[in-house]
Design a protein around this motif. Structure first.
Motif, PDB file in Angstrom:
ATOM      1  N   GLN A   1       0.833  -1.201   0.000  1.00  0.00           N
ATOM      2  CA  GLN A   1       0.000   0.000   0.000  1.00  0.00           C
ATOM      3  C   GLN A   1       0.871   1.256   0.000  1.00  0.00           C
ATOM      4  OE1 GLN A   1      -2.633  -0.249   3.370  1.00  0.00           O
ATOM      5  NE2 GLN A   1      -3.736  -2.028   2.571  1.00  0.00           N
ATOM      6  N   LEU A   2       1.949   1.240   0.788  1.00  0.00           N
ATOM      7  CA  LEU A   2       2.868   2.375   0.853  1.00  0.00           C
ATOM      8  C   LEU A   2       3.523   2.618  -0.505  1.00  0.00           C
ATOM      9  CD1 LEU A   2       4.135   4.465   2.769  1.00  0.00           C
ATOM     10  CD2 LEU A   2       5.898   2.786   3.293  1.00  0.00           C
ATOM     11  N   LYS A   3       3.922   1.546  -1.181  1.00  0.00           N
ATOM     12  CA  LYS A   3       4.546   1.668  -2.503  1.00  0.00           C
ATOM     13  C   LYS A   3       3.554   2.265  -3.503  1.00  0.00           C
ATOM     14  CE  LYS A   3       7.811  -1.023  -5.120  1.00  0.00           C
ATOM     15  NZ  LYS A   3       8.412  -2.337  -5.295  1.00  0.00           N
ATOM     16  N   GLU A   4       2.297   1.761  -3.454  1.00  0.00           N
ATOM     17  CA  GLU A   4       1.270   2.284  -4.358  1.00  0.00           C
ATOM     18  C   GLU A   4       1.004   3.758  -4.068  1.00  0.00           C
ATOM     19  OE1 GLU A   4      -2.043  -0.320  -3.724  1.00  0.00           O
ATOM     20  OE2 GLU A   4      -1.175  -1.934  -4.918  1.00  0.00           O
ATOM     21  N   ARG A   5       1.003   4.136  -2.777  1.00  0.00           N
ATOM     22  CA  ARG A   5       0.795   5.532  -2.403  1.00  0.00           C
ATOM     23  C   ARG A   5       1.931   6.401  -2.928  1.00  0.00           C
ATOM     24  NH1 ARG A   5       2.296   7.705   3.218  1.00  0.00           N
ATOM     25  NH2 ARG A   5       4.180   7.610   2.016  1.00  0.00           N
TER      26      ARG A   5
ATOM     27  N   GLU B   1       3.071  10.414  -9.422  1.00  0.00           N
ATOM     28  CA  GLU B   1       2.202  10.721 -10.558  1.00  0.00           C
ATOM     29  C   GLU B   1       1.589  12.108 -10.406  1.00  0.00           C
ATOM     30  OE1 GLU B   1      -1.133   8.139 -11.528  1.00  0.00           O
ATOM     31  OE2 GLU B   1       0.222   6.427 -11.477  1.00  0.00           O
ATOM     32  N   LEU B   2       1.063  12.372  -9.216  1.00  0.00           N
ATOM     33  CA  LEU B   2       0.435  13.664  -8.955  1.00  0.00           C
ATOM     34  C   LEU B   2       1.451  14.803  -9.024  1.00  0.00           C
ATOM     35  CD1 LEU B   2      -2.026  12.688  -6.083  1.00  0.00           C
ATOM     36  CD2 LEU B   2      -2.636  13.316  -8.426  1.00  0.00           C
ATOM     37  N   GLU B   3       2.691  14.557  -8.540  1.00  0.00           N
ATOM     38  CA  GLU B   3       3.738  15.575  -8.615  1.00  0.00           C
ATOM     39  C   GLU B   3       4.083  15.884 -10.063  1.00  0.00           C
ATOM     40  OE1 GLU B   3       6.850  13.927  -6.162  1.00  0.00           O
ATOM     41  OE2 GLU B   3       6.091  14.910  -4.356  1.00  0.00           O
ATOM     42  N   ARG B   4       4.158  14.816 -10.891  1.00  0.00           N
ATOM     43  CA  ARG B   4       4.422  15.049 -12.323  1.00  0.00           C
ATOM     44  C   ARG B   4       3.277  15.832 -12.975  1.00  0.00           C
ATOM     45  NH1 ARG B   4       5.026   9.478 -13.618  1.00  0.00           N
ATOM     46  NH2 ARG B   4       6.427   8.872 -11.996  1.00  0.00           N
ATOM     47  N   GLU B   5       2.090  15.417 -12.630  1.00  0.00           N
ATOM     48  CA  GLU B   5       0.911  16.092 -13.188  1.00  0.00           C
ATOM     49  C   GLU B   5       0.904  17.569 -12.747  1.00  0.00           C
ATOM     50  OE1 GLU B   5      -3.852  15.625 -12.649  1.00  0.00           O
ATOM     51  OE2 GLU B   5      -2.692  13.755 -12.764  1.00  0.00           O
ATOM     52  N   ASN B   6       1.233  17.790 -11.481  1.00  0.00           N
ATOM     53  CA  ASN B   6       1.283  19.145 -10.929  1.00  0.00           C
ATOM     54  C   ASN B   6       2.363  19.965 -11.652  1.00  0.00           C
ATOM     55  OD1 ASN B   6       0.728  21.286  -9.271  1.00  0.00           O
ATOM     56  ND2 ASN B   6       1.721  20.438  -7.452  1.00  0.00           N
ATOM     57  N   ALA B   7       3.536  19.321 -11.854  1.00  0.00           N
ATOM     58  CA  ALA B   7       4.623  20.004 -12.551  1.00  0.00           C
ATOM     59  C   ALA B   7       4.194  20.350 -13.977  1.00  0.00           C
ATOM     60  CB  ALA B   7       5.879  19.147 -12.558  1.00  0.00           C
ATOM     61  N   GLY B   8       3.482  19.444 -14.619  1.00  0.00           N
ATOM     62  CA  GLY B   8       2.996  19.698 -15.982  1.00  0.00           C
ATOM     63  C   GLY B   8       2.008  20.860 -15.998  1.00  0.00           C
TER      64      GLY B   8
END
Length: 179
Positions: free
Chosen positions: A141-145, A151-158
């Motif tokens: 679960q920690l790895k998936e989180r 993913e969200l950081e990349r999306e945010n950076a984009g």
């Protein structure tokens, strides 16, 4: 004088092997009798009595005369004296049997403790296995989180890059309008 000592006295200068042969026993058996590690059965004691002319009272208990006065009558048929079902039962000292059973109760107590310890160990191993499985699930679960955060950081950076680009376009558009 104990039974082992009386047996050694009867054997005298005879070797254990020869003595054993004369009483239809083994050398290791005679050695164990003489050390007090084993008690001879009734049949063996009768053979000792007959072969060496000693009384059973003296041999078993150390009382009375050591030697039989008239061998022909008294040792002819000892099977009439002893019932067949007791012929192979160990002799001497009821305390020995009590001690033996006392030893068994101690062994049983230790065995019960051991079984309880083993049961507790099995329970602990099952608990450890369960905790290990939970740990593995939590790590997954920690790895998936962590992957979702990346993913969200990349999306945010984009999105930030897109906003910077939009802001630059707006400034340019504003600069054209002003000019």
């Amino acid at each position: 004088m104990s039974l082992p000592e009386r047996l050694r006295l009867i054997r005298g200068q005879l070797g254990q092997k020869e003595f054993a042969k004369r009483i239809d026993s083994s050398q290791t058996g005679v050695s164990a009798y003489e050390k007090g590690q084993r008690k001879p059965d009734y049949e063996t004691l009768i053979r000792v009595s007959q072969e060496f002319g000693v009384t059973l009272d003296w041999l078993l208990l150390g009382t009375g005369s050591m030697y039989i006065e008239d061998n022909s009558d008294k040792t002819a048929d000892m099977s009439a004296v002893l019932p067949a079902e007791t012929a192979s039962q160990p002799i001497e000292n009821i305390e020995y049997e009590k001690n033996k059973s006392a030893d068994m109760s101690e062994k049983l107590r230790l065995r019960q403790k051991l079984e309880q310890s083993l049961e507790k160990m099995v329970e602990l191993q099952e608990r450890l296995l369960s905790l290990t499985e939970q740990n593995a699930d939590l790590r997954l679960q920690l790895k998936e989180r962590d992957l979702r955060i990346r993913e969200l950081e990349r999306e945010n950076a984009g999105l930030r890059e897109a906003l910077k680009g939009a802001a630059a376009v707006q400034r340019e558009a504003a600069g054209w309008q002003a000019g």
